[in-house]
Design a protein around this motif. Structure first.
Motif, PDB file in Angstrom:
ATOM      1  N   ARG A  77       0.861  -1.173   0.000  1.00 31.58           N
ATOM      2  CA  ARG A  77       0.000   0.000   0.000  1.00 31.58           C
ATOM      3  C   ARG A  77       0.904   1.231   0.000  1.00 31.58           C
ATOM      4  O   ARG A  77       1.855   1.316   0.771  1.00 31.58           O
TER       5      ARG A  77
ATOM      6  N   LEU B 219       1.813   5.295   0.383  1.00 30.71           N
ATOM      7  CA  LEU B 219       1.425   6.530   1.053  1.00 30.71           C
ATOM      8  C   LEU B 219       1.673   7.652   0.060  1.00 30.71           C
ATOM      9  O   LEU B 219       2.800   7.854  -0.385  1.00 30.71           O
TER      10      LEU B 219
ATOM     11  N   LEU C  16      -2.862   4.881   0.707  1.00 30.33           N
ATOM     12  CA  LEU C  16      -3.201   5.707   1.868  1.00 30.33           C
ATOM     13  C   LEU C  16      -2.878   7.154   1.510  1.00 30.33           C
ATOM     14  O   LEU C  16      -1.713   7.518   1.350  1.00 30.33           O
TER      15      LEU C  16
ATOM     16  N   GLY D 253      -3.984  11.056  12.379  1.00 33.26           N
ATOM     17  CA  GLY D 253      -4.913  10.053  11.870  1.00 33.26           C
ATOM     18  C   GLY D 253      -4.291   9.210  10.775  1.00 33.26           C
ATOM     19  O   GLY D 253      -4.523   7.998  10.698  1.00 33.26           O
ATOM     20  N   THR D 254      -3.482   9.846   9.922  1.00 40.21           N
ATOM     21  CA  THR D 254      -2.800   9.104   8.863  1.00 40.21           C
ATOM     22  C   THR D 254      -1.800   8.125   9.446  1.00 40.21           C
ATOM     23  O   THR D 254      -1.703   6.969   9.013  1.00 40.21           O
TER      24      THR D 254
ATOM     25  N   THR E 264      -1.951   6.734  12.338  1.00 45.54           N
ATOM     26  CA  THR E 264      -2.727   5.641  12.938  1.00 45.54           C
ATOM     27  C   THR E 264      -3.166   4.631  11.873  1.00 45.54           C
ATOM     28  O   THR E 264      -3.083   3.413  12.087  1.00 45.54           O
ATOM     29  N   ARG E 265      -3.615   5.119  10.705  1.00 45.87           N
ATOM     30  CA  ARG E 265      -4.048   4.207   9.640  1.00 45.87           C
ATOM     31  C   ARG E 265      -2.875   3.385   9.097  1.00 45.87           C
ATOM     32  O   ARG E 265      -3.019   2.205   8.787  1.00 45.87           O
ATOM     33  N   ILE E 266      -1.702   4.006   9.011  1.00 42.64           N
ATOM     34  CA  ILE E 266      -0.515   3.267   8.565  1.00 42.64           C
ATOM     35  C   ILE E 266      -0.166   2.188   9.577  1.00 42.64           C
ATOM     36  O   ILE E 266       0.122   1.041   9.219  1.00 42.64           O
TER      37      ILE E 266
ATOM     38  N   GLU F  73      -2.133   0.681  11.643  1.00 44.76           N
ATOM     39  CA  GLU F  73      -3.132  -0.387  11.578  1.00 44.76           C
ATOM     40  C   GLU F  73      -2.856  -1.316  10.400  1.00 44.76           C
ATOM     41  O   GLU F  73      -2.990  -2.543  10.521  1.00 44.76           O
ATOM     42  N   ALA F  74      -2.474  -0.739   9.257  1.00 43.88           N
ATOM     43  CA  ALA F  74      -2.167  -1.559   8.088  1.00 43.88           C
ATOM     44  C   ALA F  74      -0.944  -2.434   8.349  1.00 43.88           C
ATOM     45  O   ALA F  74      -0.924  -3.624   8.009  1.00 43.88           O
TER      46      ALA F  74
ATOM     47  N   ALA G  64       4.580   5.117  12.978  1.00 43.62           N
ATOM     48  CA  ALA G  64       3.685   3.999  12.674  1.00 43.62           C
ATOM     49  C   ALA G  64       4.407   2.668  12.828  1.00 43.62           C
ATOM     50  O   ALA G  64       3.829   1.686  13.313  1.00 43.62           O
TER      51      ALA G  64
ATOM     52  N   SER H 170       3.376  -0.185  15.658  1.00 43.73           N
ATOM     53  CA  SER H 170       2.951  -1.511  15.217  1.00 43.73           C
ATOM     54  C   SER H 170       4.009  -2.587  15.465  1.00 43.73           C
ATOM     55  O   SER H 170       3.711  -3.784  15.378  1.00 43.73           O
TER      56      SER H 170
END
Length: 267
Positions: A106, A108, A129, A141-142, A144-146, A148-149, A180, A184
């Motif tokens: 994915r 960015l 993303l 927020g970005t 956080t999404r990274i 999570e992925a 990120a 993770s």
């Protein structure tokens, strides 16, 4: 919003000539054909098992680059499975298929990419993303999404310089995206991209910088002879071995050639 001092007028050297026009037209037609083939095959590829699907995507990405007249040399291998943050210097739109040829991931990307013809739709369909570079409040927020992925086992490609450079100079890696990886627990794998002429000299023909348009950059690449993309995949870095994102970013960008280039640009 990180910016680079590079611009088409100051940095980019083109070897285009009128004799290159027929070849360029054929190359652009080939690129369009390969891209459209990928679009048509995408639904079937998406239903494949992970290993054959990734092989098909890597081959397709290399075919896109080769159709544009650019030869590819890739050294090293990416971590094959699990969450992985791939970080690279950023020179050209070509960097995107080149990194996907290393390991499908994915991406960015800035929100403006979504509006690109054909490529924008492909990017959105591929799970890109998107980041709003002019809205600092959207950054957490970005990140956080990274995270999570990455935690879900996906690979994510980021260009932490935050802007494209001409290749003869580079920018510093911004730290935010590395948070990120820390959140993770995913490893970080640095990738170094060079564009060279057939004689081995550094080339700026592929650079997509400043106020350059995508069509102008496509045409410059298509009219350039002997362009070679070199992709060096460096060993992964365990994020747990670094206490903060500053140290992790420095480790990812710590190669001597990068440090030298930064010193030349920012004395």
């Amino acid at each position: 919003m990180p910016t680079a001092p590079c611009s088409p007028g100051a940095c980019v050297q083109s070897t285009a000539s009128w004799t290159a026009v027929p070849r360029a037209v054929l190359r652009l037609a080939a690129v369009l054909a390969v891209v459209l083939t990928g679009v048509l095959l995408a639904p079937g590829i998406a239903r494949m098992r992970a290993a054959p699907r990734d092989r098909m995507i890597r081959r397709w990405c290399r075919a896109v680059v080769r159709a544009g007249g650019v030869r590819t040399r890739i050294t090293g291998t990416a971590v094959p499975t699990g969450g992985l943050l791939l970080v690279a210097n950023h020179i050209s739109w070509l960097d995107i298929p080149l990194l996907a040829a290393v390991r499908p991931a994915r991406m960015l990307a800035k929100t403006e990419v979504r509006a690109w013809p054909v490529a924008g739709a492909l990017a959105a369909r591929g799970g890109t993303l998107f980041i709003e570079r002019d809205r600092l409040r959207a950054l957490p927020g970005t990140v956080t999404r990274i995270a999570e992925a990455l935690h879900a086992g996906a690979a994510v490609v980021a260009f932490p310089e935050g802007s494209t450079w001409c290749g003869r100079a580079q920018g510093r890696f911004r730290r935010a995206v590395f948070q990120a990886a820390l959140d993770s627990g995913a490893p970080v794998q640095p990738v170094r991209v060079h564009y060279r002429s057939s004689g081995g000299e550094e080339s700026t023909a592929a650079a997509f910088v400043g106020d350059d348009s995508l069509l102008a950059s496509l045409w410059r690449v298509a009219t350039t002879r002997g362009l070679v993309a070199e992709v060096e995949v460096r060993p992964p870095i365990a994020s747990r071995n670094h206490p903060d994102r500053r140290g992790l970013a420095a480790a990812a960008q710590g190669a001597p050639d990068w440090v030298r280039a930064q010193t030349e640009v920012h004395p």
